[in-house]
Motif scaffolding. Sequence first.
Motif, PDB file in Angstrom:
ATOM      1  N   PHE A 177     -48.626 -20.316 -42.557  1.00 41.20           N
ATOM      2  CA  PHE A 177     -49.037 -21.418 -41.676  1.00 41.20           C
ATOM      3  C   PHE A 177     -49.936 -20.813 -40.600  1.00 41.20           C
ATOM      4  O   PHE A 177     -50.235 -19.619 -40.630  1.00 41.20           O
ATOM      5  N   SER A 178     -50.363 -21.623 -39.630  1.00 40.33           N
ATOM      6  CA  SER A 178     -51.047 -21.050 -38.478  1.00 40.33           C
ATOM      7  C   SER A 178     -50.656 -21.792 -37.210  1.00 40.33           C
ATOM      8  O   SER A 178     -50.034 -22.855 -37.266  1.00 40.33           O
ATOM      9  N   VAL A 179     -51.009 -21.207 -36.090  1.00 42.08           N
ATOM     10  CA  VAL A 179     -50.706 -21.797 -34.780  1.00 42.08           C
ATOM     11  C   VAL A 179     -51.996 -21.835 -33.972  1.00 42.08           C
ATOM     12  O   VAL A 179     -52.788 -20.894 -34.039  1.00 42.08           O
ATOM     13  N   THR A 180     -52.213 -22.900 -33.244  1.00 42.33           N
ATOM     14  CA  THR A 180     -53.378 -22.959 -32.357  1.00 42.33           C
ATOM     15  C   THR A 180     -52.904 -23.219 -30.944  1.00 42.33           C
ATOM     16  O   THR A 180     -52.039 -24.072 -30.720  1.00 42.33           O
ATOM     17  N   TYR A 181     -53.484 -22.465 -30.001  1.00 41.91           N
ATOM     18  CA  TYR A 181     -53.156 -22.682 -28.599  1.00 41.91           C
ATOM     19  C   TYR A 181     -54.320 -23.376 -27.902  1.00 41.91           C
ATOM     20  O   TYR A 181     -55.435 -23.467 -28.444  1.00 41.91           O
ATOM     21  N   LYS A 182     -54.023 -23.810 -26.707  1.00 46.49           N
ATOM     22  CA  LYS A 182     -54.953 -24.660 -25.970  1.00 46.49           C
ATOM     23  C   LYS A 182     -56.349 -24.058 -25.804  1.00 46.49           C
ATOM     24  O   LYS A 182     -57.344 -24.783 -25.829  1.00 46.49           O
ATOM     25  N   ASN A 183     -56.435 -22.728 -25.660  1.00 45.26           N
ATOM     26  CA  ASN A 183     -57.749 -22.124 -25.411  1.00 45.26           C
ATOM     27  C   ASN A 183     -58.733 -22.352 -26.561  1.00 45.26           C
ATOM     28  O   ASN A 183     -59.939 -22.246 -26.380  1.00 45.26           O
ATOM     29  N   SER A 184     -58.231 -22.682 -27.755  1.00 46.99           N
ATOM     30  CA  SER A 184     -59.132 -22.946 -28.885  1.00 46.99           C
ATOM     31  C   SER A 184     -59.453 -24.424 -29.045  1.00 46.99           C
ATOM     32  O   SER A 184     -60.288 -24.784 -29.871  1.00 46.99           O
ATOM     33  N   ALA A 185     -58.746 -25.259 -28.328  1.00 43.15           N
ATOM     34  CA  ALA A 185     -58.946 -26.709 -28.493  1.00 43.15           C
ATOM     35  C   ALA A 185     -58.850 -27.340 -27.112  1.00 43.15           C
ATOM     36  O   ALA A 185     -58.102 -28.279 -26.874  1.00 43.15           O
ATOM     37  N   LEU A 186     -59.642 -26.793 -26.222  1.00 40.11           N
ATOM     38  CA  LEU A 186     -59.486 -27.043 -24.791  1.00 40.11           C
ATOM     39  C   LEU A 186     -59.517 -28.537 -24.453  1.00 40.11           C
ATOM     40  O   LEU A 186     -58.620 -29.032 -23.760  1.00 40.11           O
ATOM     41  N   ILE A 187     -60.507 -29.238 -24.955  1.00 38.13           N
ATOM     42  CA  ILE A 187     -60.641 -30.644 -24.577  1.00 38.13           C
ATOM     43  C   ILE A 187     -59.545 -31.482 -25.248  1.00 38.13           C
ATOM     44  O   ILE A 187     -58.844 -32.251 -24.592  1.00 38.13           O
ATOM     45  N   ASP A 188     -59.391 -31.279 -26.560  1.00 31.60           N
ATOM     46  CA  ASP A 188     -58.408 -32.062 -27.322  1.00 31.60           C
ATOM     47  C   ASP A 188     -56.989 -31.858 -26.782  1.00 31.60           C
ATOM     48  O   ASP A 188     -56.258 -32.830 -26.540  1.00 31.60           O
ATOM     49  N   PHE A 189     -56.593 -30.614 -26.561  1.00 30.86           N
ATOM     50  CA  PHE A 189     -55.214 -30.352 -26.130  1.00 30.86           C
ATOM     51  C   PHE A 189     -55.007 -30.694 -24.653  1.00 30.86           C
ATOM     52  O   PHE A 189     -53.885 -30.989 -24.240  1.00 30.86           O
ATOM     53  N   THR A 190     -56.066 -30.659 -23.860  1.00 30.86           N
ATOM     54  CA  THR A 190     -55.957 -31.136 -22.479  1.00 30.86           C
ATOM     55  C   THR A 190     -55.692 -32.640 -22.504  1.00 30.86           C
ATOM     56  O   THR A 190     -54.806 -33.142 -21.809  1.00 30.86           O
ATOM     57  N   ASN A 191     -56.460 -33.342 -23.338  1.00 30.44           N
ATOM     58  CA  ASN A 191     -56.248 -34.791 -23.458  1.00 30.44           C
ATOM     59  C   ASN A 191     -54.847 -35.110 -23.979  1.00 30.44           C
ATOM     60  O   ASN A 191     -54.206 -36.059 -23.539  1.00 30.44           O
ATOM     61  N   LYS A 192     -54.382 -34.326 -24.952  1.00 30.61           N
ATOM     62  CA  LYS A 192     -53.049 -34.565 -25.518  1.00 30.61           C
ATOM     63  C   LYS A 192     -51.939 -34.032 -24.612  1.00 30.61           C
ATOM     64  O   LYS A 192     -50.761 -34.273 -24.861  1.00 30.61           O
ATOM     65  N   ASN A 193     -52.354 -33.252 -23.612  1.00 31.21           N
ATOM     66  CA  ASN A 193     -51.409 -32.637 -22.677  1.00 31.21           C
ATOM     67  C   ASN A 193     -50.398 -31.730 -23.392  1.00 31.21           C
ATOM     68  O   ASN A 193     -49.183 -31.824 -23.161  1.00 31.21           O
ATOM     69  N   ILE A 194     -50.900 -30.874 -24.265  1.00 30.73           N
ATOM     70  CA  ILE A 194     -50.038 -29.909 -24.968  1.00 30.73           C
ATOM     71  C   ILE A 194     -50.643 -28.508 -24.877  1.00 30.73           C
ATOM     72  O   ILE A 194     -51.830 -28.347 -24.612  1.00 30.73           O
ATOM     73  N   ASN A 195     -49.799 -27.527 -25.111  1.00 30.53           N
ATOM     74  CA  ASN A 195     -50.254 -26.136 -25.056  1.00 30.53           C
ATOM     75  C   ASN A 195     -50.562 -25.559 -26.423  1.00 30.53           C
ATOM     76  O   ASN A 195     -51.207 -24.510 -26.515  1.00 30.53           O
ATOM     77  N   GLY A 196     -50.074 -26.220 -27.459  1.00 33.12           N
ATOM     78  CA  GLY A 196     -50.339 -25.677 -28.792  1.00 33.12           C
ATOM     79  C   GLY A 196     -49.682 -26.503 -29.872  1.00 33.12           C
ATOM     80  O   GLY A 196     -48.896 -27.418 -29.591  1.00 33.12           O
ATOM     81  N   ILE A 197     -50.023 -26.169 -31.107  1.00 33.15           N
ATOM     82  CA  ILE A 197     -49.443 -26.845 -32.272  1.00 33.15           C
ATOM     83  C   ILE A 197     -49.228 -25.825 -33.389  1.00 33.15           C
ATOM     84  O   ILE A 197     -49.851 -24.776 -33.411  1.00 33.15           O
TER      85      ILE A 197
END
Lengths: 391, 391
Positions: free
Chosen positions: A346-366
């Motif tokens: 699997f993989s994990v993404t943190y906010k620094n790679s999806a700055l706008i999307d994850f800021t809007n979703k208010n999450i740190n990662g998925i």
Amino acid sequence: MNIDKIRQDIRGLSDGKIFLNNAGSSLMPIPVVDSMIDYLQQEEQFGGYEIANRNAELLEQFYEETAKLINCKSSNIAFATSATEAYAMALSSITFKEGDVIITTVDDYISNQITFISLKKKLNVKIIRMKNLPDNELDLEDLENLIKQYHPKLIAVTHIPTNSGLIQNVEAVGKICKKYDILYLVDACQSVGQMVVDVEKISCDFLTATGRKFMRGPRGTGFLYVSDKVLEQNYAPLLLDMRGAHWSAFDDYELFKTAKRFEHWELSYASLLGFTEALKYANNIGMHAIEHYNKGLSERLRENLKNSGFQIWDQGNNLSSIITFCSPDGDLENIQKVLKESNVFFSVTYKNSALIDFTNKNINGIVRLSPHYFNTLEEVEKVSNILRIIL
Amino acid sequence: MNIDKIRQDIRGLSDGKIFLNNAGSSLMPIPVVDSMIDYLQQEEQFGGYEIANRNAELLEQFYEETAKLINCKSSNIAFATSATEAYAMALSSITFKEGDVIITTVDDYISNQITFISLKKKLNVKIIRMKNLPDNELDLEDLENLIKQYHPKLIAVTHIPTNSGLIQNVEAVGKICKKYDILYLVDACQSVGQMVVDVEKISCDFLTATGRKFMRGPRGTGFLYVSDKVLEQNYAPLLLDMRGAHWSAFDDYELFKTAKRFEHWELSYASLLGFTEALKYANNIGMHAIEHYNKGLSERLRENLKNSGFQIWDQGNNLSSIITFCSPDGDLENIQKVLKESNVFFSVTYKNSALIDFTNKNINGIVRLSPHYFNTLEEVEKVSNILRIIL
Ligand SMILES: Cc1ncc(COP(=O)(O)O)c(C=O)c1O
Ligand SMILES: Cc1ncc(COP(=O)(O)O)c(C=O)c1O
């Protein structure tokens, strides 16, 4: 689709792993690896130039297979060493001046965003990001208003963002670009190989893709599609080399006609050949069948995870084989631990790679799971069960 | 230098060929090919991302070995897929404006010339080519005068032109660039691996090289050297991606510190690893020993051909392992025929690839022989004898 045969074509499945990182870097089928090894061994015997000459016809198949995959002519295709390189080659053919406007989306890939910011910093290009509607589909009315207001030089949309199940309506954007005669660049890095991608239907000027993800090719491969319109208008990379033109006078050249002018002269032909085998493999199965099968897998997995109480972060009306989620409390650690223990990739993404999307979703990662046509419903159920237990 | 061992390390010599196309695409030593095959087989098992993680330390050796080869730090090195890509990445970091001047040479590589012409056509950059002296060395006085007159943004010199034995005095040009504080780009594609190349001594800002030629690496590899000065001044590719910067705010990024920012994020790690093995191989033998040996071979070959009555087209006071020649009547066909029949590997260049140089020399083409340290004096004598007979 003969899943048994398809799984037998993967040496990497012999240890029982469940491979669900096809949006990262997939498992290559046997013909991909074997063709590369064979080609390297030929080069070892006679040197790279001799072997490229001997295999000239075979190597041309790369262009034909890619053309077949995305419904264009082989003259519209350039080999690239990655989706990002293809993207840069396309962008470099557009002469941006101070004040020029690029319209993109909030969900576009991190590297695309960084590239646009560089154009902003160095050339004073303006970046506008079109709005999403409440259901997370692109706001096409907003797009038309932005076009009328800014007269953009380019519209750039990522077909399937890397960190969300979303499939953007690139065909609808294509119609608008055509209506207003604006250059249109589509990043199809996550869609090519996963689902049907048809450049005629999308009606884009440039489209970029990579080899190692849903295409199941080798690392260091990708391609760029360039439309006839743009080729006829003599678009070519800014830092053109002898691959792209005939040196006709001390201070002049004549552009070659095909999209190959978007390539560098030198490349790894072993990698190109491996990628060609991957393209053939997908074309032989057929992208309609692959898309249909993938939809079944991903819907089941997303449904199972949702029913178990996981927070699914995929948004939009039309979802892909990328499933992004976390625990109800936002935790990712426990999910990762359990998946690793169970030999699930699997993989994990943190906010620094999806700055706008994850800021809007208010999450740190998925956590991201990305099944593909060689996965089975049994594997999906197994992973769902493994995960259910931890909640 | 143990030639027997070195020849045993080449599976491609087992059929008795005489390989004299090292300036084209050389024969890879066994560890180069084997490391690539092994790496591809690892990727086949676990996917490209997992294997890159597991081999992270090993893959870093690419930077260390390159740094050792050309006398710099590993932080000055970027991987590239070719010398031309390295060149384009370097150029793209310079913001050219209308009227900016690039000074180069008449002997610079065709792709460099085409790139400059593209900059001229698209951005109205001016290309000035410095004069050669009657002995074909660069006219450094002319260069200083041009600098005073034009205040160039960049000086670009090809260390060893591809179609002439010439070795340019890049150190002398480097001193002048330093004196006037001008950006200096050296194309060392044909010198790296053939002879000692020391970036400290050359005093350049950028230096480019390729893998498959005298370095004996795989196709689709190369590197870019970037000086500390230029890194500290925040030079970065125009079309930067996430390899080069941290996405720090919606519309901003922070550049990473090392020359890796001149890479694209995605690349073929199998190829990078093969190239690393080639770099190790050369470093282990030592570039001083290789240069010394190569001088012996190439002088003998050039001398033999001259004594047989061939027209040698190498010019300059300091000559390399590239020997260019034709029959006294300009004929190339017969030479090619005889070499092919004798299983000798060589290359031919026609005027369209060396437009300025061959116009000045008033020739249509040359045959090129490029011996390297795995060749023997016996091979050189044998080829000389084969050729002598046809005149
Ligand atoms: C949507 C999207 N675009 C572009 C890229 C970059 O592709 P590459 O790494 O092949 O340059 C990725 C990689 O993850 C991606 O997901
Ligand atoms: C002097 C010189 N520069 C640059 C190049 C281009 O190298 P590459 O094909 O690796 O981009 C060559 C290739 O022949 C060359 O001889």
